[in-house]
Enzyme design. Structure first.
Site, PDB file in Angstrom:
ATOM      1  N   ASP A  99       0.817  -1.279   0.230  1.00  0.00           N
ATOM      2  CA  ASP A  99      -0.031   0.030  -0.079  1.00  0.00           C
ATOM      3  C   ASP A  99       0.802   1.254   0.106  1.00  0.00           C
ATOM      4  O   ASP A  99       1.913   1.137   0.629  1.00  0.00           O
ATOM      5  CB  ASP A  99      -1.031   0.020   1.263  1.00  0.00           C
ATOM      6  N   ARG A 143      -1.655  -1.053  -8.490  1.00  0.00           N
ATOM      7  CA  ARG A 143      -2.966  -0.876  -8.178  1.00  0.00           C
ATOM      8  C   ARG A 143      -3.126   0.705  -8.079  1.00  0.00           C
ATOM      9  O   ARG A 143      -2.819   1.291  -7.327  1.00  0.00           O
ATOM     10  CB  ARG A 143      -3.418  -1.603  -6.870  1.00  0.00           C
TER      11      ARG A 143
END
Length: 308
Positions: A132, A182
């Site tokens: 992340d 992502r």
């Protein structure tokens, strides 16, 4: 940036508010809007239910900015166990980690080692680990650790945030390395000097970056993920994929657990690859406030559920 979003993002960074709110019953009821529970078993059960509906998942244990080495080792071990549990149950589920949950604040190589151990466990089962992206203060360190990880573990992907003005350059650098990306809009409080603050500008930046990912996939690049709940953007991305004759199944969308649930199932029924991010754990306060800040109307939704 709206006043409501600004206030919610500031609240997400307040230790005092966290202490006041996190253990309150009404807060725990509210957070169930966005997560199935605090235990791994809750997340695995939810992943199995979604898989029966044709939806894949990504699992993440909530927490950030840990300072205790033993606690960080325990988090890494938990993720390795999660990977094994996912494989044992035959789930189409990946994992996503925050580097500050694994020691990024220490300034050592420990986060890379810990994520590397998780990546090795995932590779043994043909799965992927996502890193992340957190606030901009961690951006350079995250990119450095990710590059080191990718050199040894090709099954590690990276999250990039569309609202940061520098992301087009970062994206090109990552694509040159063959990274899987992502793409998200971004959920942290950032200054206008480094991030777009108007929704229209963020949306425009997001679409440009998403179409770049489509072109990379069409050219034989990595598998990328378009992560957004904005159904208008989903339609635009699908149309852009069609314009370059990229099969619908080659485009993977992602949404959060509990948000746009009906749309998730509809997209899957239409042949889209869709992955639901399931978060769990007791470190949910800052994450929950950022989810509310992404769409302040969610505050009203939560309040209606609490009184209803």
């Amino acid at each position: 940036m709206t006043l409501a979003r600004t206030l919610l993002l500031r609240a997400s960074e307040s230790p005092a508010l966290r202490r006041q709110i996190q253990d309150r019953r009404f807060a725990r009821r509210a957070v169930k809007r966005f997560m199935p529970g605090e235990a791994l078993e809750d997340a695995l059960t939810a992943a199995a239910e979604l898989q029966r509906a044709g939806l894949a998942t990504t699992l993440t244990r909530l927490g950030e900015n840990l300072r205790d080495g033993a606690a960080m080792e325990a988090v890494a071990g938990h993720y390795v166990e999660m990977v094994r549990s996912v494989a044992e149950r035959g789930l189409d589920a990946e994992v996503s980690v925050k580097l500050t949950h694994l020691g990024l604040d220490d300034g050592t190589d420990e986060p890379r080692r810990r994520v590397g151990a998780i990546a090795e466990a995932a590779a043994a089962h043909g799965s992927r680990v996502w890193v992340d992206m957190e606030g901009s203060a961690y951006l350079e360190r995250t990119l450095r650790v990710y590059r080191e990880l990718l050199a040894a573990h090709r099954n590690v992907g990276l999250c990039l945030q569309a609202y940061l003005r520098r992301t087009p350059e970062d994206l090109e650098a990552m694509l040159a390395l063959g990274a899987a990306v992502r793409l998200v809009k971004g959920a942290y409080q950032e200054s206008a000097a480094i991030a777009f603050t108007r929704k229209r500008d963020v949306d425009d930046a997001y679409f440009r970056l998403a179409t770049r990912l489509l072109r990379d996939t069409a050219g034989g690049g990595s598998r990328h993920v378009v992560a957004t709940h904005d159904l208008r953007l989903v339609r635009l991305v699908r149309a852009a994929a069609g314009a370059i004759e990229l099969p619908l199944g080659s485009v993977e969308f992602a949404m959060l657990y509990g948000i746009q649930s009906a749309a998730q199932r509809q997209l899957a029924a239409e042949g889209c690859r869709l992955r639901v991010l399931i978060s769990y754990g007791d470190g949910w306060y800052p994450w929950f406030m950022r989810r509310l800040a992404e769409r302040p109307a969610n505050v009203l939704f939560v309040l209606r559920n609490l009184v209803g």
